[in-house]
Each structure stands twice: as structure tokens, then as C-alpha cells.
Scaffold this active site. Structure first.
Site, PDB file in Angstrom:
ATOM      1  N   TRP A   1       0.817  -1.221   0.000  1.00  0.00           N
ATOM      2  CA  TRP A   1       0.000   0.000   0.000  1.00  0.00           C
ATOM      3  C   TRP A   1       0.846   1.264   0.000  1.00  0.00           C
ATOM      4  CZ3 TRP A   1      -4.371  -1.202   4.131  1.00  0.00           C
ATOM      5  CH2 TRP A   1      -5.118  -2.301   3.681  1.00  0.00           C
ATOM      6  N   LYS A   2       2.154   1.089   0.138  1.00  0.00           N
ATOM      7  CA  LYS A   2       3.070   2.253   0.178  1.00  0.00           C
ATOM      8  C   LYS A   2       2.566   3.297   1.187  1.00  0.00           C
ATOM      9  CE  LYS A   2       4.462   1.136  -4.436  1.00  0.00           C
ATOM     10  NZ  LYS A   2       5.044   1.564  -5.685  1.00  0.00           N
TER      11      LYS A   2
ATOM     12  N   HIS B   1      12.825  -2.857  -1.560  1.00  0.00           N
ATOM     13  CA  HIS B   1      11.952  -2.298  -2.610  1.00  0.00           C
ATOM     14  C   HIS B   1      12.717  -1.223  -3.369  1.00  0.00           C
ATOM     15  CE1 HIS B   1       8.684  -0.151  -4.551  1.00  0.00           C
ATOM     16  NE2 HIS B   1       7.982  -1.267  -4.427  1.00  0.00           N
TER      17      HIS B   1
ATOM     18  N   GLU C   1      11.969   1.609  -4.318  1.00  0.00           N
ATOM     19  CA  GLU C   1      11.850   2.971  -3.764  1.00  0.00           C
ATOM     20  C   GLU C   1      12.795   3.149  -2.574  1.00  0.00           C
ATOM     21  OE1 GLU C   1       7.571   2.903  -3.431  1.00  0.00           O
ATOM     22  OE2 GLU C   1       7.484   2.850  -5.617  1.00  0.00           O
TER      23      GLU C   1
ATOM     24  N   GLU D   1      11.018  -6.909  -9.677  1.00  0.00           N
ATOM     25  CA  GLU D   1      10.282  -5.690 -10.002  1.00  0.00           C
ATOM     26  C   GLU D   1      11.163  -4.785 -10.855  1.00  0.00           C
ATOM     27  OE1 GLU D   1       6.933  -5.003  -6.987  1.00  0.00           O
ATOM     28  OE2 GLU D   1       8.703  -4.019  -6.215  1.00  0.00           O
TER      29      GLU D   1
ATOM     30  N   GLY E   1       4.705   1.514 -11.158  1.00  0.00           N
ATOM     31  CA  GLY E   1       3.883   2.721 -11.117  1.00  0.00           C
ATOM     32  C   GLY E   1       3.844   3.483 -12.429  1.00  0.00           C
TER      33      GLY E   1
ATOM     34  N   SER F   1       3.242  -2.642 -12.311  1.00  0.00           N
ATOM     35  CA  SER F   1       2.003  -2.371 -13.038  1.00  0.00           C
ATOM     36  C   SER F   1       1.175  -3.634 -13.307  1.00  0.00           C
ATOM     37  CB  SER F   1       2.299  -1.610 -14.336  1.00  0.00           C
ATOM     38  OG  SER F   1       2.925  -0.366 -14.038  1.00  0.00           O
TER      39      SER F   1
ATOM     40  N   GLY G   1       1.341  -2.798  -6.419  1.00  0.00           N
ATOM     41  CA  GLY G   1       1.351  -1.480  -5.795  1.00  0.00           C
ATOM     42  C   GLY G   1       0.024  -0.778  -6.017  1.00  0.00           C
ATOM     43  N   GLY G   2      -0.036   0.057  -7.061  1.00  0.00           N
ATOM     44  CA  GLY G   2      -1.223   0.887  -7.323  1.00  0.00           C
ATOM     45  C   GLY G   2      -2.533   0.125  -7.293  1.00  0.00           C
TER      46      GLY G   2
END
Ligand code: PEP
Length: 250
Positions: free
Chosen positions: A11-12, A95, A97, A167, A173, A213, A234-235
Site C-alpha cells: 500500500w506504500k 523495494h 523505492e 520488479e 507505477g 504495473s 502497488g497501485g
């Protein structure tokens, strides 16, 4: 060999407690007859809200990171002891990020992986190349290095609590998904890396998720590939309308 599918939602830094509770309650209902393994990884501040809603269901509780130390003077960090206390079962580490925006290197990620395993957690270790690395023909080499260094010092007996998430950074994203064939090729390569490190039986058992994605309309094609054993989403994990169909892909 058939490996179980494992669909995880990251969910970031999204959602308030009431939004998290609402999504979790819907997911519990939607996934109750789901055939696969499921996880949600909310922000640290939401763990205490989500934990009681999924307790006793088929959805595991994940965290998105942890400190590399057990406890002490580490302002702003969250420890494995605190995560365990909240009922967290799995920790996502490495991750992209964290690697690229917060400059976490392989040595730091490896320290976290070992600490999390030592405390009984399952770990989802993320690996993946940048666009320029893919264009330079280095995707395999980057994923190999991140896998080898991320798992340095991890004993084979703990490997059943390690999941790898491939990933590609350029697909996260962005709406660009790796083709199922390209993704499968890297998954197969990572599986070979695991075989070299730990032997064929361990490599055969290793769950390798794809992330980047993943949406309801591409999940089934990705999952159909031999080496793709699930998804880190993710999204599309932020809404039950999109996560549930991925989680229940046919
Ligand atoms: C992710 O951040 O792990 C991810 C795969 O994000 P998205 O599904 O939004 O690409």
C-alpha cells in the site's frame, strides 16, 4: 513442481486508518474463498488497525520495511521487535523505492534480511533493474547481484521464509508492464542464481513474484508463465475492485 501462488499488496504511503479498515474489511470478504496465498502491507501507522481485521483469515500482515538494528537510538526507525508485537508476519525489503529514493544498498538490505529472518519473519526481497540497465543488457547481472548480496549469509534452512519479487524499476507505477516472456526470462535466471547458491530443490521451491504495473487485465497472462509464482502489487492494491480480481485470477 507446482508452487503456490502468492499475491501481495504493497500500500506504500497511502490511506488513513478508516480507509485502511474499509479496504481490509472488503478484502477479507472478497478473498475468503481465494485459492492463493495473500498479503497486505500497509504503512506502519496502519498495522494496528489492519491486524485485528485479518487475524484468522487467509490474508497475512506485512510491513514495508524495518530497521537494520533490533532496538536503540535510531530516530524514525521501526524495529523487528515492534513489528512482531503488532502481529506482522512478513517484511518487504529492498523495494526499489528504498534502494533508489532512500539510497539503501545491498549491504544494508542484507543486514535487514538476516535480522528479519532471525526473528522468524518471512521476507520478500525485491530485486530489479533500472531502465538504463535493461537497455545496456545488464538486467540479469543486476538481479543476480541484488539476489546474491541480499541473501549473503542466509542459511538454506531459512530459505523457505524468503520470497523474491522481481520488479523492473521502469515498470513500477508507470503503467508499463514487462511482457510475460521478458519477466519469465528474468524469473528463470533468478531461479538459476538460487540453484547455484542453494541447490536445485531449494530453487524449485522458491516463490518468485513479479511486480510492476500488475492489473486485473494482465495478471492471468503473467501468472501463466512457468517461473512467475505471484505478484507484488502497488497501485492496484489500493482498491478492492482491482486487487481482488488480481488475487483471484483464473
Ligand atoms: C510496487 O511498488 O511494488 C509495484 C509493483 O507498484 P505498481 O504495481 O504500482 O507498479
Amino acid at each position: 513442481m507446482s508452487r503456490p501462488y502468492y499475491i501481495a499488496g504493497n500500500w506504500k504511503m497511502h490511506k488513513t486508518r478508516s480507509e485502511a479498515a474499509e479496504l481490509t474489511e472488503t478484502l477479507v470478504k472478497e478473498l475468503k474463498d481465494g485459492k492463493h496465498k495473500y498479503l497486505v502491507a500497509p504503512s506502519f501507522t496502519l498495522l494496528e488497525t489492519v491486524a485485528p481485521i485479518i487475524r484468522g483469515t487467509n490474508i497475512l500482515l506485512g510491513a514495508q520495511n524495518c530497521a537494520p538494528e533490533e532496538q536503540g537510538a535510531h530516530t524514525g526507525e521501526v524495529s523487528v521487535l515492534q513489528l512482531k508485537d503488532l502481529g506482522v508476519q512478513t517484511i518487504i525489503l529492498g523495494h526499489s523505492e528504498r534502494r533508489h529514493n532512500y539510497k539503501e544498498d545491498d549491504a544494508l538490505i542484507n543486514k535487514k534480511v538476516k535480522l528479519a529472518l532471525q526473528h522468524g519473519f518471512e521476507v520478500i526481497l525485491c530485486v530489479g533493474e533500472l531502465l538504463e540497465e535493461r537497455e545496456a543488457g545488464k538486467a540479469e547481472a543486476v538481479c543476480e547481484t541484488q539476489t546474491v548480496k541480499g541473501l549473503e549469509g542466509v542459511d538454506v534452512v531459512n530459505l523457505n521464509r524468503v520470497v523474491i519479487a522481481y520488479e523492473p524499476v521502469w515498470a513500477i507505477g508507470t503503467g508499463k508492464t514487462a511482457t510475460p516472456e521478458d519477466a519469465d526470462a528474468i524469473h528463470a535466471y533468478v531461479r538459476k542464481v538460487i540453484a547455484k547458491l542453494y541447490g536445485d530443490p531449494a530453487a524449485e521451491k522458491m516463490i518468485i513474484q513479479y511486480g510492476g504495473s500488475v492489473k486485473p487485465d494482465n495478471a492471468a497472462q503473467l501468472m501463466a508463465k512457468e517461473n512467475i509464482d505471484g505478484a507484488l502489487v502497488g497501485g492496484a492494491a489500493l482498491k478492492a475492485d482491482t486487487f481482488a480480481p488480481i488475487a483471484k485470477f483464473a
